[in-house]
Design a protein around this motif. Structure first.
Motif, PDB file in Angstrom:
ATOM      1  N   ALA A   1       0.835  -1.202   0.000  1.00 28.66           N
ATOM      2  CA  ALA A   1       0.000   0.000   0.000  1.00 28.66           C
ATOM      3  C   ALA A   1       0.873   1.257   0.000  1.00 28.66           C
ATOM      4  CB  ALA A   1      -0.912   0.005   1.231  1.00 28.66           C
ATOM      5  N   ALA A   2       0.305   2.347  -0.513  1.00 25.54           N
ATOM      6  CA  ALA A   2       1.012   3.623  -0.540  1.00 25.54           C
ATOM      7  C   ALA A   2       1.281   4.108   0.880  1.00 25.54           C
ATOM      8  CB  ALA A   2       0.184   4.661  -1.295  1.00 25.54           C
ATOM      9  N   LYS A   3       2.295   4.936   1.015  1.00 27.36           N
ATOM     10  CA  LYS A   3       2.709   5.418   2.330  1.00 27.36           C
ATOM     11  C   LYS A   3       1.567   6.147   3.030  1.00 27.36           C
ATOM     12  CE  LYS A   3       6.290   8.167   4.618  1.00 27.36           C
ATOM     13  NZ  LYS A   3       7.530   8.973   4.412  1.00 27.36           N
ATOM     14  N   GLN A   4       0.850   7.020   2.302  1.00 26.84           N
ATOM     15  CA  GLN A   4      -0.240   7.773   2.917  1.00 26.84           C
ATOM     16  C   GLN A   4      -1.380   6.851   3.327  1.00 26.84           C
ATOM     17  OE1 GLN A   4      -0.154  11.045   3.785  1.00 26.84           O
ATOM     18  NE2 GLN A   4      -2.061  10.535   4.873  1.00 26.84           N
ATOM     19  N   ASN A   5      -1.617   5.804   2.521  1.00 30.05           N
ATOM     20  CA  ASN A   5      -2.649   4.822   2.846  1.00 30.05           C
ATOM     21  C   ASN A   5      -2.308   4.105   4.159  1.00 30.05           C
ATOM     22  OD1 ASN A   5      -4.239   2.070   1.015  1.00 30.05           O
ATOM     23  ND2 ASN A   5      -5.029   3.452   2.549  1.00 30.05           N
ATOM     24  N   CYS A   6      -1.044   3.711   4.308  1.00 32.86           N
ATOM     25  CA  CYS A   6      -0.598   3.060   5.554  1.00 32.86           C
ATOM     26  C   CYS A   6      -0.743   4.014   6.736  1.00 32.86           C
ATOM     27  CB  CYS A   6       0.854   2.610   5.427  1.00 32.86           C
ATOM     28  SG  CYS A   6       1.126   1.256   4.251  1.00 32.86           S
ATOM     29  N   ARG A   7      -0.404   5.285   6.497  1.00 31.46           N
ATOM     30  CA  ARG A   7      -0.486   6.287   7.561  1.00 31.46           C
ATOM     31  C   ARG A   7      -1.933   6.460   8.024  1.00 31.46           C
ATOM     32  NH1 ARG A   7       3.164   9.990   8.910  1.00 31.46           N
ATOM     33  NH2 ARG A   7       4.307   9.649   6.950  1.00 31.46           N
ATOM     34  N   ASP A   8      -2.866   6.539   7.061  1.00 28.32           N
ATOM     35  CA  ASP A   8      -4.276   6.742   7.400  1.00 28.32           C
ATOM     36  C   ASP A   8      -4.835   5.558   8.190  1.00 28.32           C
ATOM     37  OD1 ASP A   8      -4.228   9.152   6.075  1.00 28.32           O
ATOM     38  OD2 ASP A   8      -5.090   8.360   4.216  1.00 28.32           O
ATOM     39  N   VAL A   9      -4.531   4.354   7.744  1.00 32.84           N
ATOM     40  CA  VAL A   9      -5.044   3.161   8.430  1.00 32.84           C
ATOM     41  C   VAL A   9      -4.427   3.054   9.823  1.00 32.84           C
ATOM     42  CG1 VAL A   9      -5.109   0.630   8.402  1.00 32.84           C
ATOM     43  CG2 VAL A   9      -5.533   1.916   6.298  1.00 32.84           C
ATOM     44  N   ALA A  10      -3.131   3.305   9.932  1.00 34.90           N
ATOM     45  CA  ALA A  10      -2.463   3.247  11.233  1.00 34.90           C
ATOM     46  C   ALA A  10      -3.069   4.279  12.189  1.00 34.90           C
ATOM     47  CB  ALA A  10      -0.964   3.493  11.073  1.00 34.90           C
ATOM     48  N   PHE A  11      -3.391   5.452  11.661  1.00 40.39           N
ATOM     49  CA  PHE A  11      -3.983   6.500  12.504  1.00 40.39           C
ATOM     50  C   PHE A  11      -5.358   6.059  13.009  1.00 40.39           C
ATOM     51  CE2 PHE A  11      -6.766  10.184  12.976  1.00 40.39           C
ATOM     52  CZ  PHE A  11      -6.064  10.939  13.899  1.00 40.39           C
ATOM     53  N   ARG A  12      -6.180   5.463  12.119  1.00 44.37           N
ATOM     54  CA  ARG A  12      -7.524   5.040  12.536  1.00 44.37           C
ATOM     55  C   ARG A  12      -7.455   3.906  13.550  1.00 44.37           C
ATOM     56  NH1 ARG A  12      -8.864   6.285   6.946  1.00 44.37           N
ATOM     57  NH2 ARG A  12      -8.513   4.119   6.298  1.00 44.37           N
ATOM     58  N   LEU A  13      -6.539   2.975  13.346  1.00 44.08           N
ATOM     59  CA  LEU A  13      -6.388   1.878  14.309  1.00 44.08           C
ATOM     60  C   LEU A  13      -5.929   2.407  15.664  1.00 44.08           C
ATOM     61  CD1 LEU A  13      -4.719  -0.901  12.099  1.00 44.08           C
ATOM     62  CD2 LEU A  13      -7.058  -0.871  12.966  1.00 44.08           C
ATOM     63  N   THR A  14      -5.022   3.349  15.646  1.00 45.32           N
ATOM     64  CA  THR A  14      -4.537   3.940  16.898  1.00 45.32           C
ATOM     65  C   THR A  14      -5.664   4.659  17.620  1.00 45.32           C
ATOM     66  OG1 THR A  14      -2.327   4.239  15.926  1.00 45.32           O
ATOM     67  CG2 THR A  14      -2.835   5.502  17.914  1.00 45.32           C
ATOM     68  N   ALA A  15      -6.468   5.402  16.864  1.00 48.93           N
ATOM     69  CA  ALA A  15      -7.588   6.129  17.463  1.00 48.93           C
ATOM     70  C   ALA A  15      -8.590   5.160  18.094  1.00 48.93           C
ATOM     71  CB  ALA A  15      -8.281   6.986  16.403  1.00 48.93           C
ATOM     72  N   GLU A  16      -8.809   4.027  17.442  1.00 48.53           N
ATOM     73  CA  GLU A  16      -9.737   3.030  17.992  1.00 48.53           C
ATOM     74  C   GLU A  16      -9.194   2.465  19.301  1.00 48.53           C
ATOM     75  OE1 GLU A  16     -11.794  -1.300  16.922  1.00 48.53           O
ATOM     76  OE2 GLU A  16     -10.392  -0.373  15.506  1.00 48.53           O
ATOM     77  N   ILE A  17      -7.897   2.184  19.329  1.00 48.98           N
ATOM     78  CA  ILE A  17      -7.278   1.632  20.540  1.00 48.98           C
ATOM     79  C   ILE A  17      -7.369   2.638  21.686  1.00 48.98           C
ATOM     80  CG2 ILE A  17      -5.066   0.924  21.545  1.00 48.98           C
ATOM     81  CD1 ILE A  17      -4.386  -0.205  18.702  1.00 48.98           C
ATOM     82  N   VAL A  18      -7.121   3.913  21.397  1.00 41.82           N
ATOM     83  CA  VAL A  18      -7.230   4.956  22.422  1.00 41.82           C
ATOM     84  C   VAL A  18      -8.654   5.016  22.962  1.00 41.82           C
ATOM     85  CG1 VAL A  18      -7.136   7.445  22.838  1.00 41.82           C
ATOM     86  CG2 VAL A  18      -5.329   6.328  21.506  1.00 41.82           C
ATOM     87  N   ARG A  19      -9.631   4.968  22.056  1.00 44.53           N
ATOM     88  CA  ARG A  19     -11.030   5.044  22.475  1.00 44.53           C
ATOM     89  C   ARG A  19     -11.395   3.869  23.377  1.00 44.53           C
ATOM     90  NH1 ARG A  19     -15.257   2.496  20.850  1.00 44.53           N
ATOM     91  NH2 ARG A  19     -14.225   1.686  18.973  1.00 44.53           N
ATOM     92  N   VAL A  20     -10.976   2.643  23.006  1.00 47.98           N
ATOM     93  CA  VAL A  20     -11.285   1.468  23.814  1.00 47.98           C
ATOM     94  C   VAL A  20     -10.628   1.566  25.185  1.00 47.98           C
ATOM     95  CG1 VAL A  20     -11.005  -1.040  24.007  1.00 47.98           C
ATOM     96  CG2 VAL A  20     -11.633  -0.029  21.811  1.00 47.98           C
TER      97      VAL A  20
END
Length: 380
Positions: free
Chosen positions: A18-37
């Motif tokens: 995947a493109a670098k920005q695509n990896c960055r976006d997915v990593a950011f969303r996963l991190t946000a989910e972990i913080v929320r949980v």
């Protein structure tokens, strides 16, 4: 959480194309989910070790996402469909109506289409995405599929102090909303479908067996035989009012562990063990009597190949047989039906079945003892 984000971002970059920005976006969303949980969970907050919990969740979400990514678009969707179908199969039957296997599949398909849309809407909401967002890249699709699996398996606390998976509660509501007449119509529709549509659905459901889905060069003939064995065995179990054994078999096809099967079927370990033994009994009856020709063809152990025995084993096998049993074997090799064999030997048809079961069982033991000794067992 910066360390969690960097971990996810780096792993996604290294493990995908995947493109670098695509990896960055997915990593950011996963991190946000972990913080929320972590923020919303009283249990995690009370543990006093947020970092350990965050790391475990990050590892779990990363592996889920990468597993779906490696499967690809088509196989990833089928894998998710497989996992969720296995969880809800036993609940997909309105009270007082004994739906057939095919009718349940029709209901499962109807329910899951709505559930996928529900999961997508929640994914947009929790990830702060637009109302029209849809996955466009393979990594984004893997992210959504992994999220949908987690969403389906979320535990919901009930008033009875028990918990239940969210998707099971959704199914129970879905089934209650289906009137009896609609369920009967679905049953009739499932039985009267054209052979073309039935084949399409069966292949979609039954070909989801994990090892078959991830094979790089599957043997189509072997896959078709395997699907036929699965269909015939399920039909055999349902004809004998062994729906719980059919449920157990379908879950075993998903490679679920004993704990997962107990949870899905709401069984104690002792009850699950009893069900397993009962399933094995019916499986042996099917493999050595009712569906022996199909099963042995799939195993490469049909009569044309001496029941899968080596030349030395075949000689030893025949040496164990009485004259009548040898006659039975020879007539089976000539393709005579059981009535003709019974008449020739002066037996009842039930005696032919009993003796043939014994012969196949003996050959089965010889063949499996050889395979276990050499460490090779292709199908079993």
């Amino acid at each position: 959480m910066e360390a969690i984000f960097q971990l996810l971002f780096n792993e996604l970059q290294q493990s995908t194309r995947a493109a670098k920005q695509n990896c960055r976006d997915v990593a950011f969303r996963l991190t946000a989910e972990i913080v929320r949980v972590c923020n919303e969970s009283r249990h995690i907050q009370a543990s006093g070790d947020l970092a350990a919990w965050a790391n475990r969740m990050a590892s779990h979400r990363l592996q889920q996402c990468l597993n779906y990514y490696r499967l690809g678009s088509a196989a990833g969707r089928v894998e998710l469909h497989s996992t969720l179908s296995a969880i809800i199969y036993r609940y997909m039957s309105p009270a007082g109506i004994g739906l057939s296997y095919q009718a349940r599949l029709t209901l499962i398909e109807d329910f899951l289409q709505g559930f996928y849309l529900e999961a997508l809407k929640l994914f947009r909401k929790e990830a702060l995405l637009g109302a029209t967002y849809r996955p466009h890249t393979l990594l984004e699709l893997a992210e959504y599929l992994a999220f949908t699996e987690r969403y389906a398996k979320r535990r919901v606390h009930l008033s009875s102090q028990k918990t239940q998976q969210l998707i099971v509660l959704r199914v129970q509501t879905f089934v209650q909303q289906h009137p009896r007449e609609m369920s009967v119509d679905l049953e009739q529709a499932a039985e009267s479908r054209s052979s073309e549509s039935e084949t399409t659905w069966d292949e979609r459901l039954l070909a989801r067996v994990r090892e078959m889905m991830v094979a790089t060069d599957p043997d189509n003939a072997d896959m078709m035989l395997r699907q036929s064995v699965i269909r015939e065995l399920i039909a055999y179990l349902e004809q004998r009012q062994q729906r719980d054994c059919a449920d157990y078999f379908i879950l075993r096809l998903q490679n679920l562990c004993a704990d997962e099967i107990e949870q899905i079927l709401d069984l104690t370990p002792r009850q699950r063990d009893y069900l397993q033994q009962r399933f094995k009994y019916h499986l042996m009856r099917f493999a050595l009597l009712h569906g022996w020709e199909l099963v042995h063809e799939w195993l490469g152990a049909d009569l044309e190949r001496n029941l899968g025995l080596t030349p030395q084993q075949w000689q030893g096998f025949q040496a164990q047989l009485s004259q009548e049993q040898l006659g039975l074997l020879q007539m089976k090799q000539r393709g005579l039906d059981d009535k003709a064999i019974a008449k020739s030997l002066g037996w009842k048809v039930s005696q032919v079945h009993k003796q043939w079961f014994k012969l196949l069982e003996t050959a089965w033991v010889l063949r499996n003892s050889s395979e276990s000794g050499s460490g090779a067992s292709t199908h079993e």
